[in-house]
Design a protein around this motif. Structure first.
Motif, PDB file in Angstrom:
ATOM      1  N   PHE A 165       5.425 -14.840   1.217  1.00 35.66           N
ATOM      2  CA  PHE A 165       4.162 -14.192   0.853  1.00 35.66           C
ATOM      3  C   PHE A 165       3.376 -13.795   2.105  1.00 35.66           C
ATOM      4  O   PHE A 165       2.860 -12.679   2.195  1.00 35.66           O
ATOM      5  CB  PHE A 165       3.348 -15.161  -0.009  1.00 35.66           C
ATOM      6  CG  PHE A 165       1.981 -14.642  -0.364  1.00 35.66           C
ATOM      7  CD1 PHE A 165       1.810 -13.707  -1.373  1.00 35.66           C
ATOM      8  CD2 PHE A 165       0.863 -15.090   0.326  1.00 35.66           C
ATOM      9  CE1 PHE A 165       0.555 -13.223  -1.692  1.00 35.66           C
ATOM     10  CE2 PHE A 165      -0.398 -14.615   0.011  1.00 35.66           C
ATOM     11  CZ  PHE A 165      -0.555 -13.679  -1.005  1.00 35.66           C
ATOM     12  N   LEU A 166       3.306 -14.703   3.074  1.00 37.14           N
ATOM     13  CA  LEU A 166       2.531 -14.425   4.284  1.00 37.14           C
ATOM     14  C   LEU A 166       3.171 -13.311   5.100  1.00 37.14           C
ATOM     15  O   LEU A 166       2.489 -12.420   5.600  1.00 37.14           O
ATOM     16  CB  LEU A 166       2.415 -15.711   5.118  1.00 37.14           C
ATOM     17  CG  LEU A 166       1.579 -15.601   6.401  1.00 37.14           C
ATOM     18  CD1 LEU A 166       0.146 -15.192   6.071  1.00 37.14           C
ATOM     19  CD2 LEU A 166       1.583 -16.925   7.157  1.00 37.14           C
ATOM     20  N   ARG A 167       4.504 -13.351   5.217  1.00 35.49           N
ATOM     21  CA  ARG A 167       5.169 -12.325   6.016  1.00 35.49           C
ATOM     22  C   ARG A 167       4.965 -10.943   5.410  1.00 35.49           C
ATOM     23  O   ARG A 167       4.768  -9.962   6.110  1.00 35.49           O
ATOM     24  CB  ARG A 167       6.666 -12.646   6.135  1.00 35.49           C
ATOM     25  CG  ARG A 167       6.961 -13.697   7.182  1.00 35.49           C
ATOM     26  CD  ARG A 167       8.446 -13.779   7.464  1.00 35.49           C
ATOM     27  NE  ARG A 167       9.201 -14.249   6.308  1.00 35.49           N
ATOM     28  CZ  ARG A 167       9.359 -15.539   5.992  1.00 35.49           C
ATOM     29  NH1 ARG A 167       8.787 -16.466   6.724  1.00 35.49           N
ATOM     30  NH2 ARG A 167      10.074 -15.888   4.956  1.00 35.49           N
ATOM     31  N   LYS A 168       5.029 -10.856   4.099  1.00 31.29           N
ATOM     32  CA  LYS A 168       4.808  -9.557   3.453  1.00 31.29           C
ATOM     33  C   LYS A 168       3.389  -9.065   3.702  1.00 31.29           C
ATOM     34  O   LYS A 168       3.164  -7.882   3.964  1.00 31.29           O
ATOM     35  CB  LYS A 168       5.085  -9.658   1.954  1.00 31.29           C
ATOM     36  CG  LYS A 168       6.559  -9.798   1.605  1.00 31.29           C
ATOM     37  CD  LYS A 168       6.773  -9.831   0.104  1.00 31.29           C
ATOM     38  CE  LYS A 168       8.259  -9.931  -0.230  1.00 31.29           C
ATOM     39  NZ  LYS A 168       8.496  -9.963  -1.688  1.00 31.29           N
ATOM     40  N   ASN A 169       2.420  -9.964   3.623  1.00 32.29           N
ATOM     41  CA  ASN A 169       1.033  -9.564   3.842  1.00 32.29           C
ATOM     42  C   ASN A 169       0.759  -9.196   5.298  1.00 32.29           C
ATOM     43  O   ASN A 169      -0.036  -8.298   5.581  1.00 32.29           O
ATOM     44  CB  ASN A 169       0.082 -10.673   3.387  1.00 32.29           C
ATOM     45  CG  ASN A 169      -0.091 -10.688   1.880  1.00 32.29           C
ATOM     46  OD1 ASN A 169      -0.884  -9.944   1.325  1.00 32.29           O
ATOM     47  ND2 ASN A 169       0.688 -11.528   1.205  1.00 32.29           N
ATOM     48  N   LEU A 170       1.412  -9.900   6.211  1.00 29.87           N
ATOM     49  CA  LEU A 170       1.266  -9.526   7.621  1.00 29.87           C
ATOM     50  C   LEU A 170       1.824  -8.125   7.853  1.00 29.87           C
ATOM     51  O   LEU A 170       1.264  -7.334   8.610  1.00 29.87           O
ATOM     52  CB  LEU A 170       1.995 -10.541   8.507  1.00 29.87           C
ATOM     53  CG  LEU A 170       1.435 -11.971   8.538  1.00 29.87           C
ATOM     54  CD1 LEU A 170       2.233 -12.829   9.506  1.00 29.87           C
ATOM     55  CD2 LEU A 170      -0.034 -11.980   8.914  1.00 29.87           C
ATOM     56  N   THR A 171       2.927  -7.820   7.207  1.00 34.09           N
ATOM     57  CA  THR A 171       3.504  -6.487   7.336  1.00 34.09           C
ATOM     58  C   THR A 171       2.583  -5.431   6.739  1.00 34.09           C
ATOM     59  O   THR A 171       2.444  -4.324   7.270  1.00 34.09           O
ATOM     60  CB  THR A 171       4.880  -6.438   6.649  1.00 34.09           C
ATOM     61  OG1 THR A 171       5.729  -7.417   7.254  1.00 34.09           O
ATOM     62  CG2 THR A 171       5.514  -5.068   6.812  1.00 34.09           C
ATOM     63  N   VAL A 172       1.953  -5.766   5.610  1.00 34.92           N
ATOM     64  CA  VAL A 172       0.994  -4.835   5.002  1.00 34.92           C
ATOM     65  C   VAL A 172      -0.146  -4.533   5.978  1.00 34.92           C
ATOM     66  O   VAL A 172      -0.575  -3.379   6.124  1.00 34.92           O
ATOM     67  CB  VAL A 172       0.439  -5.416   3.679  1.00 34.92           C
ATOM     68  CG1 VAL A 172      -0.801  -4.649   3.224  1.00 34.92           C
ATOM     69  CG2 VAL A 172       1.499  -5.367   2.597  1.00 34.92           C
ATOM     70  N   ILE A 173      -0.637  -5.549   6.675  1.00 34.90           N
ATOM     71  CA  ILE A 173      -1.714  -5.340   7.654  1.00 34.90           C
ATOM     72  C   ILE A 173      -1.240  -4.410   8.771  1.00 34.90           C
ATOM     73  O   ILE A 173      -1.950  -3.483   9.180  1.00 34.90           O
ATOM     74  CB  ILE A 173      -2.176  -6.693   8.239  1.00 34.90           C
ATOM     75  CG1 ILE A 173      -2.824  -7.547   7.145  1.00 34.90           C
ATOM     76  CG2 ILE A 173      -3.153  -6.472   9.389  1.00 34.90           C
ATOM     77  CD1 ILE A 173      -3.171  -8.951   7.592  1.00 34.90           C
ATOM     78  N   VAL A 228       6.844  -0.505  -2.200  1.00 34.24           N
ATOM     79  CA  VAL A 228       5.629  -1.110  -2.766  1.00 34.24           C
ATOM     80  C   VAL A 228       4.707  -1.560  -1.638  1.00 34.24           C
ATOM     81  O   VAL A 228       3.481  -1.349  -1.684  1.00 34.24           O
ATOM     82  CB  VAL A 228       5.989  -2.295  -3.683  1.00 34.24           C
ATOM     83  CG1 VAL A 228       4.717  -3.036  -4.119  1.00 34.24           C
ATOM     84  CG2 VAL A 228       6.771  -1.810  -4.893  1.00 34.24           C
ATOM     85  N   LEU A 229       5.273  -2.170  -0.581  1.00 38.65           N
ATOM     86  CA  LEU A 229       4.464  -2.624   0.551  1.00 38.65           C
ATOM     87  C   LEU A 229       3.751  -1.450   1.233  1.00 38.65           C
ATOM     88  O   LEU A 229       2.568  -1.537   1.575  1.00 38.65           O
ATOM     89  CB  LEU A 229       5.342  -3.349   1.572  1.00 38.65           C
ATOM     90  CG  LEU A 229       5.906  -4.711   1.160  1.00 38.65           C
ATOM     91  CD1 LEU A 229       6.749  -5.297   2.279  1.00 38.65           C
ATOM     92  CD2 LEU A 229       4.792  -5.670   0.776  1.00 38.65           C
ATOM     93  N   VAL A 230       4.474  -0.345   1.419  1.00 43.95           N
ATOM     94  CA  VAL A 230       3.854   0.834   2.044  1.00 43.95           C
ATOM     95  C   VAL A 230       2.768   1.404   1.138  1.00 43.95           C
ATOM     96  O   VAL A 230       1.699   1.828   1.621  1.00 43.95           O
ATOM     97  CB  VAL A 230       4.920   1.904   2.364  1.00 43.95           C
ATOM     98  CG1 VAL A 230       4.259   3.185   2.875  1.00 43.95           C
ATOM     99  CG2 VAL A 230       5.902   1.385   3.402  1.00 43.95           C
ATOM    100  N   LEU A 255       8.308  -4.574  11.055  1.00 46.52           N
ATOM    101  CA  LEU A 255       9.095  -4.213   9.875  1.00 46.52           C
ATOM    102  C   LEU A 255      10.563  -4.565  10.089  1.00 46.52           C
ATOM    103  O   LEU A 255      11.259  -5.020   9.166  1.00 46.52           O
ATOM    104  CB  LEU A 255       8.935  -2.732   9.587  1.00 46.52           C
ATOM    105  CG  LEU A 255       9.581  -2.220   8.304  1.00 46.52           C
ATOM    106  CD1 LEU A 255       8.960  -2.894   7.093  1.00 46.52           C
ATOM    107  CD2 LEU A 255       9.432  -0.708   8.216  1.00 46.52           C
ATOM    108  N   PHE A 256      11.012  -4.346  11.311  1.00 45.55           N
ATOM    109  CA  PHE A 256      12.371  -4.723  11.667  1.00 45.55           C
ATOM    110  C   PHE A 256      12.587  -6.216  11.429  1.00 45.55           C
ATOM    111  O   PHE A 256      13.601  -6.654  10.873  1.00 45.55           O
ATOM    112  CB  PHE A 256      12.633  -4.366  13.126  1.00 45.55           C
ATOM    113  CG  PHE A 256      13.996  -4.742  13.635  1.00 45.55           C
ATOM    114  CD1 PHE A 256      15.046  -3.849  13.561  1.00 45.55           C
ATOM    115  CD2 PHE A 256      14.228  -5.995  14.189  1.00 45.55           C
ATOM    116  CE1 PHE A 256      16.305  -4.195  14.030  1.00 45.55           C
ATOM    117  CE2 PHE A 256      15.475  -6.350  14.648  1.00 45.55           C
ATOM    118  CZ  PHE A 256      16.518  -5.444  14.574  1.00 45.55           C
ATOM    119  N   GLY A 257      11.568  -7.019  11.828  1.00 47.25           N
ATOM    120  CA  GLY A 257      11.671  -8.461  11.650  1.00 47.25           C
ATOM    121  C   GLY A 257      11.711  -8.863  10.199  1.00 47.25           C
ATOM    122  O   GLY A 257      12.548  -9.676   9.782  1.00 47.25           O
TER     123      GLY A 257
END
Length: 805
Positions: free
Chosen positions: A435-443, A736-738, A698-700
């Motif tokens: 959950f956190l990694r997805k939100n960090l990517t969203v930021i 969805v993230l984008v 995003l690569f990560g």
């Protein structure tokens, strides 16, 4: 023990060169930007901080209120205010007056040597040196500026005017300053140069009492409470315990006592105190003002870049966690504690940050060269200053803790038994890490999209305003500034010399360029039946050739203005005055500057200032004594470089002691938007960095996710799934993230852009298609990165992946 942590950390970093390289690159960019911005901010706030009792020193400013036309602040004050302020306003310990002189010709009469023009000459009273004390190398500070024609110079002027002389040797020496008239002064003091950053650039201080005759006082505009000139500067030092608010309130009584009350339809004047610490961020003598809003924007931008770099580190480290799970399991099995593991991982992070900081210093020098024109004048970085040493000591530790603590906690929390078996994910349970990694990517993605939108819209608006017709011809027009208060006969001689050249179509003289940042405003009274209508106007001082040289269309009458009683007006003036047509305005007499002036011509509207502003009612007047600019329209098909050289030779033949420099009008107009261009370019640079760092993040995330789903992909392949189905299955999550990132990004982008675009009178409508294009562009980049990862994973032989099942 600590040595072993760093030794193992160094070996791990060497073993994973790609991972280390990505970390160091991302963090070094963020640290370099923060370090540079840190130095720019500390440099900007360092000006005039060395004066004793600096918190009690204020400059008095004037605010002129023109009602519906707006309020106009001015760093100058009326001359009479400096005479009465200490008597009429309580709480003032000292007052100091300056009258800055601009481009003043300096000469040494004894040798006939001319030093050219200087903008570092000012009139000053003895109170100025009481507020801003200096080290005196020669002369008596109590009496040096009391008598008329006295002069105090700095070390810089001492070496310039009297090379090789000691300070005491030049006392009594004579220097001549030519402004509106020649002033012969005697040196009565020499003071040391300031060593610290200051906006007080002056090197020659002429005693204020030199301005003593009624004619001089009127000439410098010091005779009238309604005359506000930015050259007339007034400083005060408040008594201990006195607050500025009490002084600002006292100004209201002073104005009521000395100035006429504001009329409902007229203008009003008020005064307010400006702290010395704020002077660098407003009008200052070095012309190197820095907007606090711009500095805040830089700080915000630097923090965004650093946060993106930190988030990128966290994403990549957590993505690499699977590869280190067995290492953690073995360490725990042989007795390693969680604290030891956290310390080990933080040691690795600290080494990465340390290497990044070292590399960042090299990047800083490169960025300084790249953005040299965007940095403050005389800006330099003292790498071993106290502030920077504190930065080196504290910043890497702080970034290491912020950056490394979450990956360290994640890695150290693995269950050794499950880690050694490769079972890291508990199916069916909510994962805080995912959950956190997805939100960090969203930021990260939101920041990138917002930056892209800002840069594209700024570029779109600037292209729009620079392509708009201005109402005059700006091509092949060159200009140069004339000596201040030059003899009108010499100016006409120069104009005639230019007109004799075949390469010149026409030459004119004026007080300012046809379009510039200069603004002279006044009011005019237009007869309406038995009454008069007051119009707030812009004024330009021009000759009869001005309209022709600049290609301004003439709507009615004649452009041949050659008498002070004649004026030209523009179409906007005709409209606001209420005339039915331009022809109806011809011959009408209006009140201007206390006299009746006759309209002899009407010109079309044109943009005399930037397109941020609307076109004002404009009046052309003729006053050759105050011409300051010569404008030259070149014939077509000219060699512009050769023409410039020829014009400068002619200029020097008429004014041999001046410096001749001709520039193109269109180049000057481009400078109107140079601050906006700077903002666009800085944002563009930040945008590039944000995209780069976000792509790494995003690569990560994609590598982490796909590494977790390798077996799932293999099973789907065995069951007959096609490559397209697998790619869509993995990519839809990132789409969805984008999408979420786009929705978050458009809010701050719209808010900033709407505010910025509203600053233009001529502007584009909000280009929502650019918003969509930015989102789609980031979507394409995202799908490309994820698609490559997914394709590589889908090409793996399922037998190799599933053999452990």
């Amino acid at each position: 023990m600590l040595k072993n942590y760093f030794k193992i950390a160094y070996r791990n970093l060497r073993r994973n060169k790609l991972r280390t390289g990505i970390h160091v690159l991302g963090l070094s960019i963020g640290i370099a930007i923060c370090f540079l911005i840190f130095n720019v901010v500390t440099h900007s706030y360092s000006f005039d901080q060395f004066h004793p009792d600096k918190e009690r020193i204020y400059r008095i400013n004037t605010l002129t209120d023109w009602g519906n036309e707006g309020s106009f602040p001015n760093s100058g004050t009326p001359g009479p205010l400096g005479e009465v302020i200490q008597e009429d306003v309580s709480g003032i310990e000292e007052k100091g007056r300056l009258y800055t002189m601009g481009q003043t010709l300096v000469a040494l009469p004894s040798s006939g040597k001319v030093f050219g023009r200087s903008d570092k000459v000012t009139f000053a009273d003895d109170g100025f040196f009481k507020i801003f004390p200096r080290e005196w190398l020669a002369g008596n500070p109590e009496t040096a500026l009391q008598q008329p024609e006295s002069l105090v110079i700095t070390e810089e002027s001492l070496h310039k005017y009297f090379p090789g002389s000691e300070a005491s040797d030049v006392l009594g020496q004579e220097l001549m300053f030519t402004d509106s008239d020649s002033i012969y002064t005697k040196v009565t003091g020499v003071v040391a140069d300031y060593k610290d950053n200051t906006d007080f650039i002056f090197t020659d201080f002429i005693s204020y009492s030199t301005i003593r005759t009624e004619e001089q006082i009127k000439w410098y505009g010091l005779h009238d409470w309604t005359s506000v000139n930015s050259s007339s500067q007034l400083f005060v030092k408040l008594a201990a315990g006195v607050v500025r608010e009490s002084v600002d309130e006292a100004f209201e009584l002073l104005i009521a006592k000395n100035m006429e009350a504001k009329e409902a339809s007229g203008y009003g004047t008020s005064f307010f105190t400006e702290p010395l610490s704020e002077m660098h961020f407003g009008e200052n003598y070095a012309n190197d003002s820095v907007s606090k809003v711009f500095l805040s924007g830089l700080i915000f931008m630097g923090l965004i870049i650093l946060v993106l770099a930190v988030l990128n580190f966290v994403n990549l480290e957590t993505a690499q966690a699977i590869g280190r799970a067995k290492e953690v399991g073995i360490r725990k099995t042989i007795g390693g504690t969680r604290i030891q593991l956290i310390t080990q991982f933080l040691a690795e992070t600290f080494l990465i940050v340390l290497f990044s900081t070292i590399l960042a210093m090299a990047f800083v020098e490169g960025i300084k060269v790249l953005f040299a024109g965007y940095l403050p004048k005389n800006f330099s970085i003292e790498y071993f200053s106290v502030y920077n040493i504190l930065f080196y000591a504290g910043f890497p530790v702080l970034v290491s803790m912020i950056t490394g603590i979450y990956p360290a906690l994640i890695l150290s929390n693995y269950d050794p038994q499950r880690a050694l078996k490769g079972e890291l994910i508990k199916n069916g349970r909510f994962s805080v890490g995912v959950f956190l990694r997805k939100n960090l990517t969203v930021i990260q993605l939101s920041s990138s999209i917002a930056f892209i939108i800002l840069v594209l819209v700024l570029n779109y608006q600037l292209k729009y305003v620079t392509s708009q017709p201005l109402g005059f011809e700006k091509e092949a027009v060159m200009y140069a500034y004339l000596p201040f208060m030059s003899n009108p006969e010499k100016m006409l001689q120069l104009q005639d010399r230019f007109n004799q050249e075949t390469m010149v179509q026409s030459a004119s003289l004026s007080g300012s360029l046809v379009s510039s940042t200069s603004l002279w405003t006044s009011d005019a009274s237009v007869p309406v039946d038995t009454t008069e209508k007051q119009i707030y106007i812009q004024v330009m001082n021009v000759d009869s050739a001005f309209v022709q040289v600049n290609g301004i269309p003439l709507l009615a009458g004649s452009a041949g203005i050659d008498r002070e009683q004649e004026i030209l007006v523009n179409a906007q003036f005709v409209k606001e005055a209420g005339f039915a047509s331009a022809e109806d305005a011809i011959g009408i007499e209006i009140g201007f500057s206390g006299e009746q002036r006759k309209i002899i011509g009407v010109v079309a509207d044109f943009h005399s200032r930037t397109l941020r502003e609307g076109i004002r009612p404009l009046l052309f007047t003729y006053n050759p004594q105050y011409f300051q600019t010569v404008n030259v329209k070149l014939s077509s098909d000219q060699n512009l470089a050769a023409a410039k050289e020829k014009l400068e030779k002619i200029y020097l033949s008429v004014y041999p002691h001046e410096s001749a420099s001709f520039d193109f009008l269109d180049t000057q107009i481009e400078k109107f938007y140079q601050e906006d261009v700077k903002i666009k370019n800085v944002l563009g640079f930040a945008c590039g960095l944000a995209i780069l760092i976000s792509c790494l993040g995003l690569f990560g995330l994609s590598s982490f996710t796909i590494a977790q789903r390798t077996k799932e992909i293999s099973i789907r392949k065995v069951l007959g799934a096609t490559l397209q189905q697998i790619l869509f299955l993995i990519s839809k999550e990132y789409m969805v993230l984008v999408g979420v990132s786009f929705l978050i990004a458009i809010v701050p982008a719209y808010y900033f852009l709407n505010d910025w675009l509203n600053g233009f009178n001529t502007r584009v409508d909000m280009p929502y298609l650019i918003f969509a294009a930015a989102g789609l562009g980031v979507m394409a980049i995202c799908l490309l990165i994820v698609g490559i990862h997914s394709y590589v994973a889908s090409q793996t032989n399922p037998a190799k992946v599933l053999k452990s099942e």
